[in-house]
Design an enzyme around this catalytic site. Structure first.
Site, PDB file in Angstrom:
ATOM      1  N   ARG A  52      60.318  43.089 -50.515  1.00 12.60           N
ATOM      2  CA  ARG A  52      59.535  43.762 -50.009  1.00 12.60           C
ATOM      3  C   ARG A  52      59.047  44.350 -50.934  1.00 12.60           C
ATOM      4  O   ARG A  52      57.726  44.930 -50.616  1.00 12.60           O
ATOM      5  CB  ARG A  52      60.144  44.237 -48.700  1.00 12.60           C
ATOM      6  CG  ARG A  52      59.826  43.221 -47.971  1.00 12.60           C
ATOM      7  CD  ARG A  52      61.683  43.261 -46.774  1.00 12.60           C
ATOM      8  NE  ARG A  52      62.985  43.061 -47.111  1.00 12.60           N
ATOM      9  CZ  ARG A  52      63.153  42.198 -47.172  1.00 12.60           C
ATOM     10  NH1 ARG A  52      62.359  41.163 -46.307  1.00 12.60           N
ATOM     11  NH2 ARG A  52      63.901  41.870 -48.082  1.00 12.60           N
ATOM     12  N   THR A  53      59.696  45.535 -51.520  1.00  9.66           N
ATOM     13  CA  THR A  53      58.891  46.550 -51.978  1.00  9.66           C
ATOM     14  C   THR A  53      58.431  46.410 -53.365  1.00  9.66           C
ATOM     15  O   THR A  53      57.386  46.755 -52.947  1.00  9.66           O
ATOM     16  CB  THR A  53      60.628  47.786 -52.671  1.00  9.66           C
ATOM     17  OG1 THR A  53      61.622  48.144 -51.566  1.00  9.66           O
ATOM     18  CG2 THR A  53      60.370  48.812 -52.684  1.00  9.66           C
ATOM     19  N   LYS A  81      67.944  44.242 -74.802  1.00 10.67           N
ATOM     20  CA  LYS A  81      68.463  44.527 -75.879  1.00 10.67           C
ATOM     21  C   LYS A  81      69.236  46.228 -76.441  1.00 10.67           C
ATOM     22  O   LYS A  81      69.456  46.266 -77.187  1.00 10.67           O
ATOM     23  CB  LYS A  81      67.242  44.210 -76.657  1.00 10.67           C
ATOM     24  CG  LYS A  81      66.658  43.392 -77.093  1.00 10.67           C
ATOM     25  CD  LYS A  81      65.128  43.494 -77.499  1.00 10.67           C
ATOM     26  CE  LYS A  81      63.944  42.187 -77.535  1.00 10.67           C
ATOM     27  NZ  LYS A  81      62.603  42.417 -77.921  1.00 10.67           N
ATOM     28  N   ARG A 102      62.410  50.930 -60.182  1.00  8.94           N
ATOM     29  CA  ARG A 102      63.967  50.503 -58.918  1.00  8.94           C
ATOM     30  C   ARG A 102      64.763  50.683 -60.272  1.00  8.94           C
ATOM     31  O   ARG A 102      64.555  49.557 -61.055  1.00  8.94           O
ATOM     32  CB  ARG A 102      63.572  49.414 -58.784  1.00  8.94           C
ATOM     33  CG  ARG A 102      65.053  49.295 -57.867  1.00  8.94           C
ATOM     34  CD  ARG A 102      65.102  48.005 -56.396  1.00  8.94           C
ATOM     35  NE  ARG A 102      64.674  48.926 -55.254  1.00  8.94           N
ATOM     36  CZ  ARG A 102      64.355  48.658 -53.942  1.00  8.94           C
ATOM     37  NH1 ARG A 102      65.091  46.943 -54.347  1.00  8.94           N
ATOM     38  NH2 ARG A 102      64.049  48.707 -53.251  1.00  8.94           N
ATOM     39  N   HIS A 130      65.850  56.524 -51.527  1.00 12.24           N
ATOM     40  CA  HIS A 130      64.127  55.254 -51.440  1.00 12.24           C
ATOM     41  C   HIS A 130      63.066  55.590 -51.275  1.00 12.24           C
ATOM     42  O   HIS A 130      63.062  55.165 -49.366  1.00 12.24           O
ATOM     43  CB  HIS A 130      64.284  54.307 -50.818  1.00 12.24           C
ATOM     44  CG  HIS A 130      63.803  53.169 -50.699  1.00 12.24           C
ATOM     45  ND1 HIS A 130      62.854  52.746 -51.451  1.00 12.24           N
ATOM     46  CD2 HIS A 130      64.518  51.451 -50.366  1.00 12.24           C
ATOM     47  CE1 HIS A 130      62.103  51.151 -51.381  1.00 12.24           C
ATOM     48  NE2 HIS A 130      63.070  50.513 -51.492  1.00 12.24           N
TER      49      HIS A 130
HETATM   50  C1  NCD Z   1      66.698  48.432 -49.120  1.00 16.81           C
HETATM   51  C2  NCD Z   1      67.244  48.614 -50.626  1.00 16.81           C
HETATM   52  O1  NCD Z   1      66.606  48.684 -51.299  1.00 16.81           O
HETATM   53  O2  NCD Z   1      67.504  49.882 -50.520  1.00 16.81           O
HETATM   54  N1  NCD Z   1      66.123  47.348 -49.204  1.00 16.81           N
HETATM   55  C3  NCD Z   1      64.297  47.872 -49.378  1.00 16.81           C
HETATM   56  O3  NCD Z   1      63.873  48.154 -49.938  1.00 16.81           O
HETATM   57  N2  NCD Z   1      63.650  47.459 -48.195  1.00 16.81           N
HETATM   58  C4  NCD Z   1      67.910  48.013 -48.754  1.00 16.81           C
HETATM   59  C5  NCD Z   1      69.623  47.280 -49.044  1.00 16.81           C
HETATM   60  O4  NCD Z   1      69.157  46.344 -49.838  1.00 16.81           O
HETATM   61  O5  NCD Z   1      69.532  46.615 -47.973  1.00 16.81           O
END
Ligand code: NCD
Length: 304
Positions: A52-53, A81, A102, A130
């Site tokens: 999703r993100t 690397k 991320r 997040h």
């Molecule tokens: C979450 C995350 O990556 O922290 N997912 C997300 O971004 N929608 C929650 C998770 O991974 O459980």
């Protein structure tokens, strides 16, 4: 607005109001925004898995007329690397106008942000924060409940490692009359730094182990996955992974207008039979994530 969004507190409540209002305008008339980012490039640097993100960030930029580039795993970048995060972002800044990143290590986004001038959005740093999931959550709450204050929110599952929980608590602490009900096994309770914030600020919060007991009091139930990848020991994960399973019988204990949220992905913690309940809001929530990220990109690139 700050140009580096590492935690939800990098956004003022006024910034959040503006982002939610802009998201509403985008939802009403997406076509009006379809060329706002013509010629701009978003880089998505994902050193950790995501559906999703990453895809909602990419969809957001494409919906604004911009373009995207990036990688979806550390293995396909020069991190494999031995390149440092700092060097990676300094390089990517030469190719993009805005970066969403991320990383599995807490603090990685802070380190990266200090090295570059272009806007950077933390799309999750380990078990820490997040912020864009929080914007997604706030837009969902605002659209479905009509307000962000005077709500009782239950957060259930892995409150220790769940970064979405940490960010959402931090953000909701700024609204009047919010009560937090923290539901987890003892081993997965919120980290001390979040507990201190709640205690020092005199916030209304209770901790519970049984979901059934608190269910009737909740306006929002925020379910979370037990974060397997952050456990030191697989046996602990196996023992704790099914601590909570939300099913139809537990939903019968809830208010008729409670909403169930989940950042997703889910594993076992929400039974699929709950998906048809009108109170299940998690797929709507995923949909809102695209619009609020469009709003954030517009604001950070100053093209709104
Ligand atoms: C979450 C995350 O990556 O922290 N997912 C997300 O971004 N929608 C929650 C998770 O991974 O459980």
């Amino acid at each position: 607005m700050k140009k580096k969004i590492i935690s939800p507190l990098d956004l003022s409540t006024q910034d959040i109001d503006e982002l939610l209002t802009l998201s509403d305008r985008i939802i009403e008339n997406p076509q009006a925004f379809a060329h706002k980012c013509d010629g701009k490039i978003l880089a998505t640097l994902f050193f950790e898995p995501s559906t999703r993100t990453r895809l909602s960030f990419e969809s957001a930029m494409l919906s604004l007329g911009g373009q995207v580039l990036g990688f979806s795993s550390a293995n396909s970048s020069s991190a494999a690397k031995g390149e440092s995060v700092a060097d990676t972002v300094r390089t990517v800044e030469c190719y993009a106008d805005i970066i969403a990143m991320r990383h599995p290590k807490e603090g990685a986004a802070t380190v990266a942000a200090a090295k570059i001038d272009c806007p950077l959005i933390n799309a999750g740093d380990g078990g820490h924060h997040h912020p864009t999931q929080t914007l997604t959550d706030l837009l969902t709450i605002h659209r479905l409940k009509g307000h962000l204050d005077n709500l009782t929110i239950g957060l259930c599952g892995d409150l220790k490692f769940g970064r979405t929980v940490h960010s959402l608590i931090r953000a909701m602490m700024r609204y009047q009359g919010v009560k937090f009900v923290l539901i987890s096994p003892k081993e997965l309770q919120i980290p001390d730094y979040i507990r201190s914030d709640l205690e020092d600020g005199g916030f209304d919060f209770v901790e519970a182990e049984r979901l059934e007991e608190v269910m009737p009091t909740l306006d929002i139930l925020y379910m979370t996955r037990v974060q397997r990848e952050r456990f030191f020991n697989e046996d602990d994960y196996i023992r704790l992974r099914d601590s909570y399973i939300l099913d139809k019988s537990k939903m019968e204990l809830a208010k008729s207008d409670m909403i169930v949220m989940h950042p997703l992905p889910r594993v076992n913690e929400i039974s699929v039979e709950v998906d048809d309940d009108p109170r299940a809001a998690y797929f709507k929530q995923a949909k809102f994530g695209r619009f609020v990220r469009m709003a954030l990109i517009l604001k950070l690139l100053e093209v709104a």
